[in-house]
Design an enzyme around this catalytic site. Structure first.
Site, PDB file in Angstrom:
ATOM      1  N   TYR A 135      58.799  67.076  50.259  1.00  0.00           N
ATOM      2  CA  TYR A 135      57.491  67.240  50.895  1.00  0.00           C
ATOM      3  C   TYR A 135      57.515  68.310  51.982  1.00  0.00           C
ATOM      4  O   TYR A 135      56.490  68.885  52.325  1.00  0.00           O
ATOM      5  CB  TYR A 135      57.008  65.920  51.512  1.00  0.00           C
ATOM      6  CG  TYR A 135      56.633  64.855  50.500  1.00  0.00           C
ATOM      7  CD1 TYR A 135      56.656  65.108  49.141  1.00  0.00           C
ATOM      8  CD2 TYR A 135      56.244  63.591  50.921  1.00  0.00           C
ATOM      9  CE1 TYR A 135      56.325  64.132  48.223  1.00  0.00           C
ATOM     10  CE2 TYR A 135      55.892  62.612  50.010  1.00  0.00           C
ATOM     11  CZ  TYR A 135      55.940  62.882  48.660  1.00  0.00           C
ATOM     12  OH  TYR A 135      55.605  61.912  47.762  1.00  0.00           O
ATOM     13  N   LYS A 190      68.655  59.474  42.806  1.00  0.00           N
ATOM     14  CA  LYS A 190      68.639  60.025  41.449  1.00  0.00           C
ATOM     15  C   LYS A 190      69.874  60.915  41.358  1.00  0.00           C
ATOM     16  O   LYS A 190      69.792  62.097  41.008  1.00  0.00           O
ATOM     17  CB  LYS A 190      67.310  60.786  41.228  1.00  0.00           C
ATOM     18  CG  LYS A 190      67.016  61.167  39.800  1.00  0.00           C
ATOM     19  CD  LYS A 190      66.641  60.004  38.920  1.00  0.00           C
ATOM     20  CE  LYS A 190      66.483  60.472  37.492  1.00  0.00           C
ATOM     21  NZ  LYS A 190      66.363  59.382  36.522  1.00  0.00           N
ATOM     22  N   ASP A 222      64.354  55.311  38.703  1.00  0.00           N
ATOM     23  CA  ASP A 222      63.603  54.812  37.548  1.00  0.00           C
ATOM     24  C   ASP A 222      63.898  53.338  37.321  1.00  0.00           C
ATOM     25  O   ASP A 222      63.003  52.535  37.040  1.00  0.00           O
ATOM     26  CB  ASP A 222      63.892  55.659  36.298  1.00  0.00           C
ATOM     27  CG  ASP A 222      65.351  56.055  36.165  1.00  0.00           C
ATOM     28  OD1 ASP A 222      66.116  55.887  37.127  1.00  0.00           O
ATOM     29  OD2 ASP A 222      65.739  56.520  35.079  1.00  0.00           O
ATOM     30  N   ASP A 246      57.636  56.948  48.931  1.00  0.00           N
ATOM     31  CA  ASP A 246      56.174  57.009  48.878  1.00  0.00           C
ATOM     32  C   ASP A 246      55.680  56.198  47.673  1.00  0.00           C
ATOM     33  O   ASP A 246      54.780  55.349  47.774  1.00  0.00           O
ATOM     34  CB  ASP A 246      55.780  58.493  48.734  1.00  0.00           C
ATOM     35  CG  ASP A 246      54.308  58.748  48.915  1.00  0.00           C
ATOM     36  OD1 ASP A 246      53.571  57.791  49.198  1.00  0.00           O
ATOM     37  OD2 ASP A 246      53.888  59.911  48.764  1.00  0.00           O
ATOM     38  N   ASP A 250      54.270  51.884  47.589  1.00  0.00           N
ATOM     39  CA  ASP A 250      52.938  51.501  47.090  1.00  0.00           C
ATOM     40  C   ASP A 250      53.060  50.519  45.929  1.00  0.00           C
ATOM     41  O   ASP A 250      52.273  49.569  45.813  1.00  0.00           O
ATOM     42  CB  ASP A 250      52.150  52.733  46.629  1.00  0.00           C
ATOM     43  CG  ASP A 250      51.311  53.314  47.755  1.00  0.00           C
ATOM     44  OD1 ASP A 250      51.601  52.986  48.928  1.00  0.00           O
ATOM     45  OD2 ASP A 250      50.384  54.086  47.476  1.00  0.00           O
TER      46      ASP A 250
END
Ligand code: NAD
Length: 356
Positions: A135, A190, A222, A246, A250
């Site tokens: 980001y 990852k 994943d 992020d 959620d």
């Protein structure tokens, strides 16, 4: 202990008033000072984060934040929009660790989209690194692709970066938080594909040597996304980078079914923090006295636990919320048949009574 109270816009002032009511009822030596933020500050001072509001936040041990934003500000230039206040506070206070608990109360399991037995009693904490990753990594931008099968075509690119000290400090925050809970950390990465997350995994493993009393496991993102809906209760603390956090936070929030119940916190290296509900300013119900104040009240409990080092007071608030739900009191967003629907202020009063 000084708290900056920043109510903001929409339902912000209504829900923050209830959290302040609960804090006052604890009879602790808390000094609270209020300042405008977001659209309210733009109206009052021409900027969503006026200097005086920022100065108050910087001097305080913690910030209790309501919410900012309203559709009517959508046409303002971006630097003047209410949401810039949150970004400004994160940056100026150096808030790099975002805490997002996902807690499913027995009485609210019906609100989850998962089977009740999978979520009843769920209590996990996602810790998301907030200031690094793809980001914010430089360079980024648009250009003509310099090589590859589409050389010369327009392309966009971002850069994923994490430095050793950035990973070390978020890992320490996670291990420390796990010590206050069930002593288990799952680091999500990852590493099988990304260099950035191979370093992440290596550094988290190194930092873990200082916390032999905490269990550590590693999981690819994943798989973590799958496990969160398959068997969420097997997690305790999840620590991960900005982008994965992020998305996973959620996903975890939705396991509990009700956005009106979810607190959050963002902390810096000094333990100073900004505490706010996970939801927005809900302009559709603002001023009606029907908003659920529990996420903000629970944010105040997190503030007592993590920034003000008053864990017993935090426990008292959390137990009071449990009691109120057990009494069958509900705001409209979490109502179910047979329960008593109450407004924002009545819910705050009920929590105060339940403090005991
Ligand atoms: P929202 O979270 O404000 O509302 C989504 C839905 O949930 C609405 O139907 C709302 O009525 C309901 N809701 C939210 N909180 C509730 C509560 N405590 N009790 C009962 N119902 C509740 O999201 P949105 O509608 O997408 O955004 C509205 C405004 O909030 C926008 O301006 C957005 O930019 C802003 N926003 C601010 C923050 C923040 O301040 N941190 C976060 C998200 C969105």
């Amino acid at each position: 202990m000084k708290i900056a109270i920043l109510p903001g816009d929409g339902i912000g002032p209504e829900i923050v008033a209830e959290a302040v009511k609960v804090l006052r009822a604890l009879a602790l030596p808390l000094e609270m000072e209020t300042a405008p933020v977001g659209g309210a500050a733009y109206e009052a001072a021409g900027h969503p984060l006026p200097d005086a509001t920022l100065a108050l936040a910087q001097q305080a041990d913690a910030v209790l934040f309501g919410a900012v934003g309203d559709w009517k500000y959508d046409t303002l230039p971006r630097p003047l929009r209410p949401e810039q206040a949150i970004l400004g506070l994160r940056k100026q206070l150096g808030l790099f660790a975002n805490f997002r608990p996902a807690l499913c109360y027995e009485q609210l399991t019906h609100a989850s989209s998962l089977k009740p037995e999978l979520v009843a009693g769920l209590d996990i904490l996602i810790i998301r690194e907030l200031t690094g990753d793809i980001y914010f990594g430089q360079p980024r931008g648009r250009r003509a692709a310099p090589d590859g099968p589409f050389a010369g075509a327009e392309e966009a690119f971002d850069t994923m970066r994490y430095s050793r000290p950035e990973i070390e400090r978020i890992a320490r925050v996670a291990f420390e938080a796990a010590r206050q809970r069930n002593r288990k950390v799952t680091s999500v990465d990852k590493a099988n594909v990304l260099e950035t997350f191979q370093l992440w995994k290596d550094v988290v493993t190194e930092v873990h040597r200082d916390y032999p009393d905490v269990e550590l496991d590693h999981m690819y993102v994943d798989n973590a996304a799958m496990q969160l809906v398959k068997a969420p209760k097997k997690f305790d603390v999840i620590v991960t980078g900005n982008m994965f956090g992020d998305i996973l936070s959620d996903e975890a929030a939705m396991l509990t079914g009700s956005i009106g119940m979810l607190p959050s916190a963002s902390l810096n290296e000094r333990g100073q923090g900004l505490y706010e509900p996970s939801h927005g300013s809900a302009p559709d119900i603002a001023g009606k006295g029907v908003a659920n104040p529990l996420a903000t009240i629970l944010s105040a409990a997190m503030m007592l636990r993590y920034s003000l080092k008053q864990p017993e007071a935090a426990d008292r608030i959390e137990a009071a919320v449990q009691r109120v739900l057990a009494q069958g009191l509900r705001t409209a967003d979490i109502a179910s048949p047979g329960c008593t629907v109450v407004g924002t202020a009545q819910m705050g009063d009920a929590v105060v009574r339940a403090l005991g």
